[in-house]
Design a protein around this motif. Structure first.
Motif, PDB file in Angstrom:
ATOM      1  N   THR A 288       0.728  -1.067  -0.026  1.00 21.69           N
ATOM      2  CA  THR A 288       0.112   0.082   0.090  1.00 21.69           C
ATOM      3  C   THR A 288       0.716   1.242   0.232  1.00 21.69           C
ATOM      4  O   THR A 288       0.300   2.291  -0.571  1.00 21.69           O
ATOM      5  N   TRP A 289       1.919   1.307   0.566  1.00 24.50           N
ATOM      6  CA  TRP A 289       2.971   2.423   0.607  1.00 24.50           C
ATOM      7  C   TRP A 289       3.947   2.241  -0.269  1.00 24.50           C
ATOM      8  O   TRP A 289       5.063   2.465  -0.017  1.00 24.50           O
ATOM      9  N   ASP A 349      -3.851  -3.722  -3.851  1.00 24.62           N
ATOM     10  CA  ASP A 349      -3.386  -3.107  -2.709  1.00 24.62           C
ATOM     11  C   ASP A 349      -1.850  -2.350  -3.039  1.00 24.62           C
ATOM     12  O   ASP A 349      -1.189  -1.773  -1.821  1.00 24.62           O
ATOM     13  N   THR A 350      -1.782  -1.883  -4.253  1.00 23.30           N
ATOM     14  CA  THR A 350      -0.319  -1.115  -4.625  1.00 23.30           C
ATOM     15  C   THR A 350      -0.868  -0.286  -5.455  1.00 23.30           C
ATOM     16  O   THR A 350      -1.502  -0.243  -6.481  1.00 23.30           O
ATOM     17  N   PRO A 351      -0.291   1.140  -5.300  1.00 20.02           N
ATOM     18  CA  PRO A 351      -0.350   2.122  -6.136  1.00 20.02           C
ATOM     19  C   PRO A 351       0.345   1.967  -7.315  1.00 20.02           C
ATOM     20  O   PRO A 351       1.706   1.898  -7.327  1.00 20.02           O
ATOM     21  N   LYS A 381      -4.071  -5.671   1.533  1.00 18.63           N
ATOM     22  CA  LYS A 381      -4.413  -4.083   1.458  1.00 18.63           C
ATOM     23  C   LYS A 381      -4.431  -3.413   2.862  1.00 18.63           C
ATOM     24  O   LYS A 381      -5.108  -4.087   3.886  1.00 18.63           O
ATOM     25  N   ARG A 384      -5.117   3.155   3.851  1.00 22.10           N
ATOM     26  CA  ARG A 384      -4.316   4.499   3.396  1.00 22.10           C
ATOM     27  C   ARG A 384      -5.351   5.693   3.050  1.00 22.10           C
ATOM     28  O   ARG A 384      -6.029   5.334   1.898  1.00 22.10           O
ATOM     29  N   MET A 387      -4.477   6.977  -0.772  1.00 19.95           N
ATOM     30  CA  MET A 387      -4.096   5.880  -1.593  1.00 19.95           C
ATOM     31  C   MET A 387      -4.416   6.443  -3.249  1.00 19.95           C
ATOM     32  O   MET A 387      -5.775   6.578  -3.612  1.00 19.95           O
TER      33      MET A 387
END
Length: 451
Positions: A288-289, A349-351, A381, A384, A387
């Protein structure tokens, strides 16, 4: 039948973002073996030509001596030499004339800080390791001439010629047994080394060599630049592995051909790839980050050209562990029975931002050609508030002639946005006929024929 009549061609001198491709990418000239310095033939320094004896320390001592004496070429002569993890140093290079064979016991691979599956973690060293090297070369005496029609399909590939052999059969068997015991078993839970791991390296050439039977990923590049793969044969079996209690024939799991991770300026030219996973894979981080963590980062300026594919999960796969990627070109390639050609894996879960990708002048048979779907295997995830919305944009597919079961395997989602896709001069035989331009904002078609 869907037909739209117009015409356009991509400019081979420009990246998809319109900037000029550096002349470095025009250089497919091989590194001359005689230019690499003094030859250190390992059998001249006490290494025995005996395939049954583990000689990691003895081979490493030759590499160390080569480095201490100013560098040169470590030569693996004809024969078979068994080893665990080897670490190359500045000024050293590798020539494999015979077979350099990996141990089938994980204890022979050093456990150390590393990078694996988009994470900076402690993991097992590869068979061949190079960190922080400038000008490193791995070469052989020529790779097997292969095509999808004559590539081996089982573990019976036994060439002695210029071969780095991961000896993966027992690792693969253990993985599939673990999956029987626990269907949620991850890749990292089955302890397996990679074949080649290059980190923080630049000006590297891997040429004229067979890279086969890796227990895990075959080649992994992390934080590298200006790396060339020229005339390589990259192979792992896609079937033929029989596991007790399982009626299915398995392949070598997760044996990706080349994983490009937080790297740029990469050229893959005139290689054959058949593995039981994705072929060329764009990595860079997950979570996520992921976009805020310094060990992660973009991949850009990658050309894969003049390659031939046998059975692979994806010819060019972006993700699943990826953050921001651009200027990725797949051109002048052929494939037979590829599962997918361009696969954009979208992790909820990921940008992620995949942009300015071009696929041009490709032909062959495949299950799916373009695949864009959420990728939810082993994701986690977290909360955030800021996000970012993931997106894919400015993707051009041009000059293709393919036979597919599902040319347009694309799904909409509230987790990502798709825009600015172009399909230009495309001839497609498509069983499913699922092409739907409204799924992607601002879809452009010119001379697209689907029948």
């Amino acid at each position: 039948m869907l037909i739209c009549l117009c015409s356009a061609q991509a400019n081979n001198n420009l990246w998809p973002d319109g900037t000029k491709i550096d002349k470095w990418f025009d250089n497919t000239e091989k590194v001359k073996v005689n230019s690499l310095g003094k030859k250190y033939v390992i059998t001249d320094y006490g290494v025995k030509n005996d395939s049954t004896v583990l000689q990691t320390a003895e081979i490493q001592s030759v590499i160390d001596r080569c480095a201490e004496e100013g560098g040169g070429l470590v030569v693996v002569p004809e024969g078979t030499f068994l080893t665990g993890s080897l670490f190359f140093k500045q000024g050293t290079n590798l020539l494999v004339e015979g077979r350099l064979k990996g141990s089938d016991r994980i204890r022979d691979f050093r456990l150390l800080p590393s990078r694996m599956e988009g994470q900076s973690i402690k993991y097992f060293a590869a068979l061949i390791n190079a960190d922080g090297l400038d000008g490193f070369t791995i070469t052989g005496r020529g790779a097997v001439e292969a095509s999808a029609d004559n590539a081996p399909s089982t573990t019976g590939f036994t060439t002695q010629k210029s071969c780095i052999d991961g000896n993966g059969a027992l690792y693969w068997e253990e993985f599939w047994i673990r999956r029987q015991y626990n269907p949620q078993c991850t890749n990292l839970e089955a302890m397996r080394p990679r074949l080649v791991y290059l980190s923080n390296c630049k000006n590297v050439t891997v040429q004229d060599i067979n890279l086969i039977n890796s227990p895990f990923w075959t080649n992994h590049l992390y934080k590298c630049e200006r790396v060339r793969y020229l005339d390589c044969f990259i192979y792992a079996p896609t079937k033929g592995i029989k596991v007790p209690g399982d009626k299915r024939e398995r392949g070598g799991p997760s044996t990706d051909a080349i994983d490009i991770d937080v790297s740029h300026d990469i050229l893959i030219d005139n290689c054959f790839m058949q593995v039981n996973d994705d072929a060329v894979v764009i990595k860079g981080g997950k979570g996520t980050w992921a976009d805020k963590q310094p060990e992660n980062g973009p991949v850009y300026n990658v050309i894969v050209q003049n390659c031939n594919y046998g059975v692979v999960h994806g010819c060019l796969t972006v993700g699943s562990e990826s953050v921001h990627d651009w200027n990725i070109v797949l051109r002048n390639i052929s494939f037979k029975n590829a599962n997918r050609v361009l696969w954009l894996k979208m992790r909820p879960d990921t940008p992620q931002h995949y942009e300015k990708i071009r696929v041009e002048n490709v032909s062959g048979t495949c299950n799916s050609f373009l695949v864009i779907r959420p990728w939810t295997q082993f994701y986690n995830k977290a909360d955030r508030a800021d996000m970012p919305l993931s997106e894919c944009n400015d993707i051009t597919i041009t000059g293709i002639d393919v036979v597919s079961k599902n040319f347009f395997d694309v799904g909409a989602s509230d987790k990502y946005k798709l825009r600015n896709f172009s399909f230009i001069d495309c001839k497609v035989k498509d069983q499913k006929k699922a092409f739907k331009s409204t799924l992607i904002e601002n879809t452009v078609t010119k001379n697209l024929v689907i029948e």
